[in-house]
Write an enzyme that holds these catalytic residues in place. Structure first.
Site, PDB file in Angstrom:
ATOM      1  CB  ALA A 108      -0.939  22.400  21.555  1.00  0.00           C
ATOM      2  CD  GLN A 129       2.981  15.083  19.511  1.00  0.00           C
ATOM      3  OE1 GLN A 129       2.210  15.139  19.089  1.00  0.00           O
ATOM      4  NE2 GLN A 129       4.269  14.029  19.665  1.00  0.00           N
ATOM      5  CE  LYS A 141       5.044  25.143  21.345  1.00  0.00           C
ATOM      6  NZ  LYS A 141       5.379  26.709  21.937  1.00  0.00           N
ATOM      7  CG  ASP A 177      -3.416  31.292  27.084  1.00  0.00           C
ATOM      8  OD1 ASP A 177      -4.008  31.966  27.673  1.00  0.00           O
ATOM      9  OD2 ASP A 177      -3.232  30.582  26.487  1.00  0.00           O
TER      10      ASP A 177
END
Length: 558
Positions: free
Chosen positions: A126, A130, A145, A280
């Site tokens: 993103a 990543q 991450k 989200d």
């Protein structure tokens, strides 16, 4: 390029973007009729899609802004909301050497030292980070991450520029005074900077796992703290498939409806019991694992709701599912800020009609609670009520949850699940209110009040009897009232001086003799020019600095 030059160039780029869409109904176009506030397919070709493409081109900060704006239907028109929901937060992967360098810089050792294996091919990427698959020395499979190098400085610069622009818009434009952009940018800044610290996300993972302990259908990966830093997060690997990619055979063999119902109940608990909202919960962040659970990813964006606001949101949603439209309207007013042009009668009437239509529709065609909450938010902006951001965030979360639930089990009655669980939450809150600890606390407060009341009443009566009661107002000398009165006095004084100079110059014009300038008495001409300059200065100062006062804003009563 110097820092000042780079900042100026970036400011110009951002300002150019804002000017490009100044007439595209962004942050406006909200004067719609309540009867039109229904979900529908919209044509997103043209400006909305180009708007999203331009956001993506501006980089990580604006990609996150787009995601945040997709939760604010009170600020952005529906066709742009639809386009923003499809914003792409994936970019080309970084070379493995750069990722390994970040890991070494954060952990202090080479990745090969702590990981038995490290896959250079990312699982996903993103704008901010990543993710790579790896295995520890003890054989555990983990996901690592890694934050993209150098993005923090650029994001901070963008946020500083946006803060400055938002403050100017709030000060000088009607739109800014109405929507209060500075407050929104401040909240966005806090959330985004928190998302850049992966230690906070690791804490979120632990906390959510603890809160969801009563839901065996859900799985939250746990962090590996020894290998977690501000720019590197190592956590358990979640293997599964997205809800949108589940095949028809698996749907018939597994009870995915139970997973969807558990997910909805867990998120209601998270919001109304624990006071947190995962901002989200879309299908990309929720995976169905091989052992039949729902695995959760990307808990970097978590909104925290204080107890008082939590109680207000619960009452509003409970009144909505119970069909009490006027109660919903009054609760929304109590939470929001009433602007100068707030039309309360219209708002109460149309919210009541909206909730009545919602309550009357049952079964498969029943509208979602999320859509209802978002429509209430949009109607508030139309009628002059600035609703709190937690309300629109709750609506967006409920809408996303319904989409995930319908994907898992199209026949699930999400409205029925929400109603049943809200009743359970209310029963638990009432039970807690009458617990021995709560009653003991109330009794102690009552005892303190009874004990102190006679002394305080006697003190007040004594002051009244001795004529010593005083009321003191502090801070008046620093208020805008005194400042404005001083400005008025200064302008009146300057105006009187200007008028006196003009009168003096007019009288001196009749005097014969003495030095002359351009055929006129020199002193008279000089006095007249000084008066003209003073008068012109007053006019210019008024045009530059006088502005309409901020609309009267009345916060709702808590």
């Amino acid at each position: 390029m110097t820092d000042t030059t780079a900042r100026l160039s970036r400011s110009t780029q951002i300002l150019g973007f804002l000017l490009k869409y100044r007439s595209a109904r962004i942050f406006s176009g909200l004067d719609v009729d309540a009867s039109e506030l229904v979900p529908e397919e919209v044509d997103t070709e043209g400006k909305p899609e180009q708007f999203v493409a331009d956001l993506e081109a501006l980089g990580p900060t604006f990609i996150k802004i787009g995601q945040s704006l997709s939760t604010r239907p009170d600020m952005v028109p529906p066709e742009y909301i639809a386009a923003l929901e499809r914003i792409q937060d994936d970019v080309a992967p970084l070379p493995a050497d750069e990722i390994r360098a970040v890991i070494e810089d954060e952990l202090g050792v080479k990745p090969s030292t702590v990981f038995a294996e490290f896959d250079d091919e990312p699982l996903g990427g993103a704008s901010l980070a990543q993710v790579h698959r790896a295995s520890l020395r003890d054989g555990r499979q983990v996901a690592v991450k890694v934050q993209r190098p150098g993005i923090t400085e650029g994001i901070r610069t963008d946020l500083d520029i946006l803060t400055s622009l938002a403050e100017r818009m709030d000060r000088w434009t009607d739109m800014g005074r109405r929507l209060h952009f500075a407050g929104w940018v401040h909240e966005f800044r806090r959330t985004l900077l928190a998302e850049l610290d992966y230690r906070l996300e690791a804490e979120n993972l632990e906390r959510f796992a603890s809160h969801f302990a009563g839901y065996p259908e859900l799985f939250v990966p746990q962090p590996v703290w020894d290998l977690t830093r501000s720019r590197v997060l190592t956590m358990e690997l979640v293997e599964g498939v997205k809800a949108t990619e589940i095949g028809g055979v698996r749907r018939t063999e597994e009870d995915l409806g139970a997973l969807a119902a558990a997910l909805t109940r867990a998120y209601l608990d998270q919001a109304f019991v624990h006071g947190e909202i995962h901002a989200d919960p879309h299908p990309g962040n929720l995976l169905v694992t091989d052992d039949g659970r729902v695995g959760m990813l990307d808990l970097g964006m978590v909104a925290h709701i204080p107890p008082r606001r939590r109680e207000q949101l619960l009452k509003l949603l409970f009144a909505a599912v119970d069909g009490r439209g006027e109660d919903v309207a009054h609760l929304a007013i109590a939470m929001g800020t009433r602007l100068e042009d707030f039309d309360q009668d219209r708002y109460v009437r149309e919210v009541g009609q909206m909730v009545t239509r919602y309550a009357a529709r049952q079964g498969e065609h029943a509208p979602s609670e999320g859509r209802l909450v978002l429509d209430i938010t949009v109607l508030g902006a139309t009628c002059g009520l600035r609703t709190p951001p937690e309300l629109s965030l709750l609506g967006k979360t409920l809408l996303n949850l319904e989409a995930v639930s319908k994907t898992l089990d199209p026949k699930l009655d999400v409205k029925d699940v929400v109603e049943d669980h809200l009743e359970r939450v209310m029963r638990q809150r009432l039970k807690k209110a009458f617990s021995p600890a709560a009653l003991a606390s109330d009794a102690m407060e009552l005892q303190s009040l009874v004990r102190e009341a006679p002394r305080k009443v006697a003190g007040i009566l004594g002051l009244l009897a001795d004529n010593r009661m005083q009321v003191k107002l502090t801070g008046l000398e620093e208020s805008h009232l005194i400042e404005n009165l001083q400005k008025i006095a200064n302008r009146i004084s300057t105006g009187i001086i200007t008028a006196a100079l003009i009168m003096a110059s007019a009288m001196l014009m009749r005097v014969d003799g003495g030095p002359r300038l351009l055929g006129y008495p020199a002193l008279a001409l000089v006095l007249f020019l000084v008066a003209a300059l003073l008068g012109l200065g007053i006019v210019i100062n008024s045009l530059r600095h006088d502005r309409r006062p901020r609309p009267d804003e009345t916060p709702g009563s808590d």
